[in-house]
Design a protein around this motif. Structure first.
Motif: not given
Length: 287
Positions: A107-120
């Motif tokens: 998995l591409n964690y760098g891409s996946l995590r931006t979906w949910e960790l940033s409020p904007v």
């Protein structure tokens, strides 16, 4: 001819040696489990790394605090490595670790995590900025699962994370007060969205919101100037509010950058949030 025979013999021996090479089992973290949740309504497929305390099997009537950590594919191992030493020193109680990650391979964690960790929206990822959805998943899916499947203490939840995970931790503090009792925000990416978090905090306070619980925030001394300026602005803001129900601490990890400061941050953060519940308040085993 003789040289060719020697070469052939060496090759045969090499193949035989290679074929007979022993294999070894992979290293596995003790007292840990991987639990995969069903794909949720938002299409997210979460995998939880569960780290159980050493006494979990021998004390079946005991309930434990739970430390939830974002970026579980990276930070679960950090917390697991730290926990044993802190418990040994009797400066924290035993606790369960829940690392929140994703199911699947390569998995591409760098891409996946931006979906949910940033409020904007963040960077060039059009799918980013879904922190509200992620927090809802934690509240309605992940926490109920953990508290149903494990002997978790629902009155003692800790949320922690680093970088974007630190930003998400702070966002959760204002978006769902009381869902967690303590927070560890390691090098939080406050600058995302041109200090969006600062405006969110202002609305919270202007609406009569009061923070309660324990909050620990850190930054690395040698991180980027623009990045740490956001953290310093946030620190000044929180200190100025003087929330009567909030125990707050801030620390600069000297000499370290964005990644190297995280182990010390989690160590000190865990000590801070668990300080009221530490089994040993004195000098420990070796004064």
């Amino acid at each position: 001819m003789k040289a060719n025979l020697v070469t052939l013999a060496l090759l045969v021996c090499g193949v035989a040696a290679s074929a007979a090479a022993p294999t070894y089992p992979p290293h596995v973290i003790g007292n840990s489990e991987l639990r995969v949740l069903p794909v949720n309504a938002a299409g997210r497929h979460y995998q939880l790394s569960i780290g159980l305390p050493a006494s979990y099997g021998s004390q079946p009537d005991r309930r434990y605090p739970v430390v939830y950590v974002t970026d579980g594919y990276w930070d679960f191992q950090k917390l697991d490595a730290i926990r044993g030493s802190l418990v040994f020193d009797q400066v924290v109680p035993e606790f369960i670790i829940v690392g929140i990650g994703y199911a699947g391979e390569n998995l591409n964690y760098g891409s996946l995590r931006t979906w949910e960790l940033s409020p904007v929206p963040f960077g060039n990822n059009a799918e980013s900025g879904r922190a509200a959805d992620f927090l809802q998943s934690i509240e309605s899916e992940i926490i109920p699962f953990v508290e149903r499947e494990y002997r978790a203490d629902p009155g003692h939840r800790v949320l922690s994370g680093a970088s974007l995970g630190g930003l998400f931790t702070l966002y959760s503090l204002y978006a769902k007060p009381g869902l967690f009792q303590s927070y560890i925000a390691v090098t939080p990416a406050v600058v995302v969205g041109n200090d969006w978090l600062m405006g969110f905090e202002e609305k919270f306070v202007q609406g009569g919101g009061q923070l309660k619980g324990r909050l620990y925030v850190t930054m690395g001394e040698n991180e980027g100037v623009g990045f740490i300026s956001g953290i310093l602005r946030y620190n000044a803001r929180v200190q100025s509010r003087k929330h009567p129900g909030l125990a707050y601490a801030f620390r600069i990890i000297d000499g370290e950058r964005h990644a190297g400061m995280q182990m010390e941050s989690y160590t000190r953060g865990l000590r801070f949030v668990f300080a009221p519940f530490a089994p040993e308040q004195g000098p420990g085993l070796f004064p």
